[in-house]
Write a protein that holds these residues in place. Structure first.
Motif, PDB file in Angstrom:
ATOM      1  N   ASP A 262       0.819  -1.214   0.000  1.00  0.00           N
ATOM      2  CA  ASP A 262       0.000   0.000   0.000  1.00  0.00           C
ATOM      3  C   ASP A 262       0.855   1.268   0.000  1.00  0.00           C
ATOM      4  OD1 ASP A 262      -2.684  -0.527  -0.252  1.00  0.00           O
ATOM      5  OD2 ASP A 262      -2.981  -0.966   1.866  1.00  0.00           O
ATOM      6  N   SER A 263       2.097   1.150   0.469  1.00  0.00           N
ATOM      7  CA  SER A 263       2.970   2.329   0.568  1.00  0.00           C
ATOM      8  C   SER A 263       3.726   2.611  -0.725  1.00  0.00           C
ATOM      9  CB  SER A 263       3.985   2.131   1.705  1.00  0.00           C
ATOM     10  OG  SER A 263       3.337   1.946   2.942  1.00  0.00           O
ATOM     11  N   ALA A 264       3.649   1.701  -1.684  1.00  0.00           N
ATOM     12  CA  ALA A 264       4.414   1.853  -2.924  1.00  0.00           C
ATOM     13  C   ALA A 264       3.547   2.448  -4.018  1.00  0.00           C
ATOM     14  CB  ALA A 264       4.973   0.506  -3.363  1.00  0.00           C
ATOM     15  N   SER A 265       4.031   3.510  -4.629  1.00  0.00           N
ATOM     16  CA  SER A 265       3.364   4.087  -5.791  1.00  0.00           C
ATOM     17  C   SER A 265       3.879   3.384  -7.050  1.00  0.00           C
ATOM     18  CB  SER A 265       3.602   5.596  -5.834  1.00  0.00           C
ATOM     19  OG  SER A 265       4.988   5.886  -5.883  1.00  0.00           O
ATOM     20  N   TYR A 266       3.757   4.040  -8.193  1.00  0.00           N
ATOM     21  CA  TYR A 266       4.213   3.445  -9.460  1.00  0.00           C
ATOM     22  C   TYR A 266       5.544   4.062  -9.853  1.00  0.00           C
ATOM     23  CZ  TYR A 266       4.321   2.111 -14.366  1.00  0.00           C
ATOM     24  OH  TYR A 266       4.695   1.616 -15.584  1.00  0.00           O
ATOM     25  N   PRO A 267       6.586   3.260 -10.106  1.00  0.00           N
ATOM     26  CA  PRO A 267       7.903   3.813 -10.425  1.00  0.00           C
ATOM     27  C   PRO A 267       7.906   4.789 -11.595  1.00  0.00           C
ATOM     28  CG  PRO A 267       8.101   1.480  -9.926  1.00  0.00           C
ATOM     29  CD  PRO A 267       6.629   1.781  -9.977  1.00  0.00           C
ATOM     30  N   GLY A 268       7.067   4.522 -12.580  1.00  0.00           N
ATOM     31  CA  GLY A 268       7.035   5.384 -13.751  1.00  0.00           C
ATOM     32  C   GLY A 268       6.513   6.782 -13.498  1.00  0.00           C
ATOM     33  N   ASP A 269       5.933   7.007 -12.316  1.00  0.00           N
ATOM     34  CA  ASP A 269       5.423   8.334 -11.982  1.00  0.00           C
ATOM     35  C   ASP A 269       6.498   9.257 -11.415  1.00  0.00           C
ATOM     36  OD1 ASP A 269       2.889   7.664 -12.799  1.00  0.00           O
ATOM     37  OD2 ASP A 269       2.181   7.124 -10.798  1.00  0.00           O
ATOM     38  N   HIS A 270       7.728   8.752 -11.272  1.00  0.00           N
ATOM     39  CA  HIS A 270       8.794   9.530 -10.644  1.00  0.00           C
ATOM     40  C   HIS A 270       9.952   9.744 -11.620  1.00  0.00           C
ATOM     41  CE1 HIS A 270       6.717   8.888  -6.838  1.00  0.00           C
ATOM     42  NE2 HIS A 270       6.637   7.604  -7.160  1.00  0.00           N
ATOM     43  N   ASP A 271      10.511  10.931 -11.603  1.00  0.00           N
ATOM     44  CA  ASP A 271      11.678  11.233 -12.425  1.00  0.00           C
ATOM     45  C   ASP A 271      12.936  10.882 -11.633  1.00  0.00           C
ATOM     46  OD1 ASP A 271      13.920  13.504 -13.026  1.00  0.00           O
ATOM     47  OD2 ASP A 271      12.853  12.909 -14.844  1.00  0.00           O
ATOM     48  N   PRO A 272      13.785   9.994 -12.148  1.00  0.00           N
ATOM     49  CA  PRO A 272      14.937   9.539 -11.358  1.00  0.00           C
ATOM     50  C   PRO A 272      15.893  10.657 -10.971  1.00  0.00           C
ATOM     51  CG  PRO A 272      15.113   8.784 -13.635  1.00  0.00           C
ATOM     52  CD  PRO A 272      13.722   9.309 -13.453  1.00  0.00           C
ATOM     53  N   GLU A 273      16.089  11.631 -11.854  1.00  0.00           N
ATOM     54  CA  GLU A 273      17.012  12.708 -11.503  1.00  0.00           C
ATOM     55  C   GLU A 273      16.431  13.587 -10.401  1.00  0.00           C
ATOM     56  OE1 GLU A 273      20.207  15.786 -13.282  1.00  0.00           O
ATOM     57  OE2 GLU A 273      18.725  14.976 -14.687  1.00  0.00           O
TER      58      GLU A 273
END
Length: 292
Positions: A83-94
Motif C-alpha cells: 500500500d505504501s508503494a506508488s508506481y515507479p514510472g510516476d517519478h523522475d529519477p534525476e
C-alpha cells in the motif's frame, strides 16, 4: 502495485512447474489480497535462474534471489507494505536523486577538517573518518552534479546473461550469504520494479515509498544494463552489464549511489566517495546496497 494479472495463486494453471515453495501475502497491515511473491523452500541452485526466468517471464513473473540474512528473516518477515508503494514510472529519477542529495549531502564525508580533533589535538584531515576531509566531499561540492553519463564502453553480453552470472556466483557460495539464498518469482514488468511490486521496505529509514528508488533502478537499467538480482530484509544486489570503465564515469555514478544509499559510504570505511568509486563502482559487475 499490480501491473499484470498475477499467476501466483495457481502457477500450474499458468504452465509453471515450480519446486516446493511458499506464497507470501504477509504485510505490515495483515494479509494482502493476493500473493506478493513465491519463493522456494530449498536453497538456490546455480542453474535455477535461467529456467525460472524463461518460464516466468512468459506469464509476467520475474526471478530474484531472496536471502534470510544474519537474522534468518525470510520474505514473510520483511514488513512488506504494498500500500505504501506508488508506481515507479510516476517519478523522475534525476529529481529523486537530486532531492536525496539535498537532504543528505551536507553530511557526506569529506567536508573541511575541523580546526581541532575530537581529542583536542589539531586536526590534519587525514584520518579517513567522516567529516575529516579524507575524500572528494559531496558536502563541499554543493549542488547536485546531475546524472552520470552512459558509459562509453559497449556491453560485453546480454544484461540477463550478466545477471545470471552474478546469481550463479551468489547461489554457489552459501558461506558468503549468511542465511542462504532461495529463488523467488515476483509479478513485475521489469527487474527494476521488483521491490515496488512486493512493497519492499528495506530502505524505509531512507525512503518511505520504494517506487522512488525503483525509478532510479529503471534509469540504471537503461544506462548500465542493471538488474535487481538479490533482495534481503534491508539489502539489495544489482547486476551490472555495462559498468563505468573510467574513474571519471565511476565518480559521477558514485554520487548517485550516495544519494540512493548514503549508508554505503557513511557507515563503511574509509567513508570516502572517491575510494568508493574506485572500489565499488569502477569496472564492477555487481553493486551492493544496505540501509541501516
Amino acid at each position: 502495485m499490480a501491473t499484470l494479472p498475477n499467476p501466483l495463486p495457481d502457477p500450474a494453471a499458468a504452465g509453471l512447474d515450480l519446486p516446493p515453495g511458499s506464497l507470501v501475502d504477509a504485510t505490515l497491515d495483515g494479509p494482502w489480497h493476493e500473493p506478493l511473491l513465491w519463493y522456494a523452500d530449498g536453497a538456490a541452485d546455480q542453474g535455477d535462474w535461467a529456467g525460472l526466468r524463461t518460464a516466468g517471464r512468459r506469464v509476467g513473473l520475474l526471478p530474484v534471489l531472496v536471502t534470510g540474512g544474519q537474522r534468518d528473516q525470510w520474505p514473510e518477515a520483511w514488513d512488506l507494505s504494498p500500500d505504501s508503494a506508488s508506481y515507479p514510472g510516476d517519478h523522475d529519477p534525476e529529481e529523486v536523486l537530486a532531492g536525496y542529495w539535498t537532504d543528505y549531502a551536507d553530511d557526506e564525508p569529506g567536508d573541511a577538517a575541523p580546526a581541532d580533533g575530537a581529542n583536542g589535538e589539531p586536526g590534519d584531515g587525514t584520518s579517513g573518518e567522516p567529516g575529516t576531509g579524507s575524500g572528494t566531499g559531496t558536502g563541499s561540492a554543493g549542488a547536485w552534479p546531475g546524472l552520470a553519463p552512459v558509459p562509453a564502453r559497449e556491453a560485453a553480453e546480454d544484461p540477463d546473461t550478466a545477471a545470471a552470472g552474478i546469481v550463479a556466483v551468489v547461489a554457489g557460495d552459501a558461506d558468503l550469504w549468511l542465511g542462504g539464498t532461495r529463488m523467488a518469482l515476483v509479478p513485475a514488468r521489469r527487474s527494476a520494479d521488483i521491490p515496488a511490486a512486493i512493497g519492499w521496505t528495506g530502505a524505509v529509514n531512507h525512503e518511505n515509498d520504494v517506487a522512488r528508488l525503483c525509478a532510479v533502478l529503471r534509469s540504471w537499467e537503461d544506462r548500465y544494463d542493471a538488474r535487481v538480482v538479490v533482495l534481503g530484509f534491508d539489502t539489495m544486489i544489482v547486476s551490472v552489464g555495462r559498468p563505468p570503465a573510467t574513474m571519471e564515469e565511476a565518480r559521477a555514478l558514485a554520487a548517485e549511489h550516495y544519494a540512493f544509499c548514503p549508508d554505503n559510504i557513511d557507515q563503511s570505511p574509509p567513508y570516502d566517495l572517491d575510494a568508493y568509486a574506485e572500489k565499488a563502482v569502477l569496472d564492477q559487475d555487481a553493486w551492493s546496497f544496505w540501509w541501516d
